[in-house]
Design a protein around this motif. Structure first.
Motif, short mmCIF file in Angstrom:
data_model
loop_
_atom_site.label_atom_id
_atom_site.label_comp_id
_atom_site.label_asym_id
_atom_site.label_seq_id
_atom_site.Cartn_x
_atom_site.Cartn_y
_atom_site.Cartn_z
N GLU A 201 -9.19 4.16 3.91
CA GLU A 201 -9.97 3.81 2.73
C GLU A 201 -11.38 4.40 2.84
O GLU A 201 -12.04 4.28 3.86
N HIS B 67 -10.95 12.24 -1.06
CA HIS B 67 -9.83 11.91 -1.93
C HIS B 67 -8.59 12.76 -1.62
O HIS B 67 -7.45 12.29 -1.77
N ARG C 60 -6.93 11.14 1.37
CA ARG C 60 -6.21 9.94 0.95
C ARG C 60 -4.91 10.31 0.24
O ARG C 60 -3.87 9.69 0.45
N GLN D 245 -1.05 9.19 1.28
CA GLN D 245 -0.16 8.51 0.35
C GLN D 245 1.13 9.29 0.15
O GLN D 245 2.21 8.71 0.00
N GLU E 19 -0.83 3.28 7.35
CA GLU E 19 -2.29 3.22 7.26
C GLU E 19 -2.94 2.93 8.61
O GLU E 19 -4.09 3.31 8.85
#
Length: 490
Positions: free
Chosen positions: A272, A276, A279, A283, A297
């Motif tokens: 977190e 971006h 991330r 994902q 995670e």
């Protein structure tokens, strides 16, 4: 693949966590009957693992750890390791669901998956042993270039550091039976150590890659083989002082080409608050693996590796053996158990190729889909299948680096109950010599503790810390947020 935090190699855990555990002595093994300590197939028993690591001399921490453990423990491989102290926990952790595992079906099988919106990816089975897959176009060219740029901004460090002089002193403080070492190395039980028997087990030397020529050169230098035939009798081995081995290695500076791996690496945070793109990749991996978000995670950050011309990584496995004497690096903080070694517990490896390599640099799986696995069969005549500088072309399967392609595989066999079993020997792999240009890769390792209860406790405790303490209570790599707002023109 490459490591990594010396992935796949056990690391020293300070003994002060269990002063009571240092009460018993190893005992004298000299009069023990000669018997096979394990099947002739590499590291496969606690005793084999413990004694062999002394001979291998992995690096300072391992040597100190092992010598202290052998000196102070009772050493019986069939004995109960005894109760282990555990810090008071927050209560029983919830049971974890079975781990997902993609079916290979058959080599060449393809299936369509949707990992990003408005685009299909195709997963192709490359082998069944290990369970290995390839996904072309997993990353875009821009994503690949961004990862390389972020790694360069952060700075890369040499992936392997040779041990210091201090571990020679440790060897002089403890006594380990050379008879036991000889028995473990003498795979065919003929009372003589051939070069291939020594090579099969001294996989990593003291950070240098051992070849027949180097072992014979060392024998000659320390006068271990008077007749010069490259074979050691029990008497010759018993007369050899292992400290002479250290002195010899210390006097001879290793070139980069002589190391187990020749590369540079860094780590990029994906949790977190990360960039971006980082991330989004995490994902995407989550959807690919179909594992729980908690497992993915809480796994290691992205490792980015650069192999220059002449770079390589000799064949290895990404996860170390797990015995009562070991604990997983990622769960050790919450488990607080009194064990002397920690190792990387990597259920899966997801490897990304970040550029097209001009020459060489393939990922080789030397024994992929062999009918059987035998450590000794890796070395035949003058061919060592683990040697990625000289014999990559002899491996069963080679994957050519193509920008954006991902390959992933499982490092453990299933245990039959939906969890982690033994390390899969067939996952042995390495990075072939880069003959022209530069090779960039990245690794996402998915960490799972073979102890289901310990993994559950770890996830429960991390969730509690996240609620109570925020980012400062996350694993150390979670604080690496320096580049989350980086805007790079590529």
């Amino acid at each position: 693949m490459a490591q990594d935090r010396v992935a796949a190699l056990p690391q020293w855990v300070p003994p002060e966590h269990d002063p009571a555990g240092a009460a018993a002595g190893l005992g004298d093994c000299e009069d023990a009957p000669v018997r096979p300590l394990c099947k002739p197939r590499g590291i496969c028993s606690r005793a084999y693992f413990l004694v062999l690591m002394v001979f291998v001399h992995l690096y300072l921490g391992n040597v100190l750890a092992l010598l202290l453990f052998v000196h102070y423990s009772n050493g019986d491989e069939s004995s109960d390791p005894g109760p282990q102290r555990r810090a008071p926990g927050p209560g029983p952790a919830p049971a974890l669901a079975p781990l997902t595992r993609l079916e290979g079906i058959k080599v060449g099988h393809e299936r369509k998956v949707q990992l990003v919106a408005d685009r299909d990816h195709f997963i192709r089975t490359l082998s069944l042993k290990p369970l290995l897959f390839e996904i072309p176009g997993f990353l875009s060219g821009e994503e690949c270039r961004l990862i390389i740029h972020l790694a360069q901004m952060k700075g890369l460090q040499r992936s392997q550091i040779l041990p210091t002089e201090e571990y020679e002193e440790a060897m002089g403080t403890m006594q380990v039976s050379q008879l036991d070492l000889f028995r473990l190395l003498d795979q065919n039980r003929d009372g003589r150590l051939q070069l291939r028997e020594v090579l099969a087990q001294t996989r990593l030397g003291n950070g240098r890659w051992m070849t027949p020529e180097k072992i014979q050169e060392m024998y000659s230098a320390i006068k271990a083989d008077p007749d010069g035939d490259g074979v050691l009798s029990l008497q010759e081995f018993s007369n050899m002082d292992l400290r002479d081995f250290h002195k010899y290695m210390r006097r001879h500076k290793a070139e980069s080409s002589e190391l187990v791996r020749n590369s540079h690496h860094t780590w990029l945070y994906q949790g977190e608050g990360a960039h971006h793109v980082m991330r989004a990749i995490r994902q995407r991996v989550l959807r690919l693996t179909r594992l729980s978000p908690e497992i993915v995670e809480l796994s290691e950050p992205l490792q980015v590796v650069r192999y220059g011309e002449g770079g390589h990584y000799h064949a290895h496995v990404d996860s170390g053996p797990v015995y009562p004497e070991t604990i997983c690096s990622h769960t050790k903080l919450v488990a607080n158990e009194s064990v002397p070694f920690e190792t990387s517990c990597r259920y899966m490896t997801v490897l990304f190729y970040l550029n097209n390599v001009t020459g060489g640099g393939e990922t080789v799986f030397p024994v992929a889909d062999n009918r059987t696995y035998d450590e000794m069969s890796l070395i035949q005549d003058d061919v060592d299948l683990r040697d990625t500088r000289r014999h990559c072309d002899k491996g069963n399967l080679r994957v050519k680096p193509r920008q954006g392609t991902a390959v992933f595989w499982y490092n453990y066999l299933p245990d039959g109950q939906g969890w982690v079993g033994d390390v899969d020997d067939y996952s042995l792999h390495g990075g072939c010599l880069v003959t022209r240009g530069t090779k960039w890769i990245a690794n996402n390792w998915i960490n799972v503790d073979p102890s289901r209860a310990r993994q559950a406790l770890f996830q429960q405790e991390m969730a509690r810390l996240a609620r109570e303490g925020g980012a400062d209570s996350q694993p150390e790599w979670a604080l690496d947020r320096a580049y989350r707002d980086a805007r790079v023109e590529l």
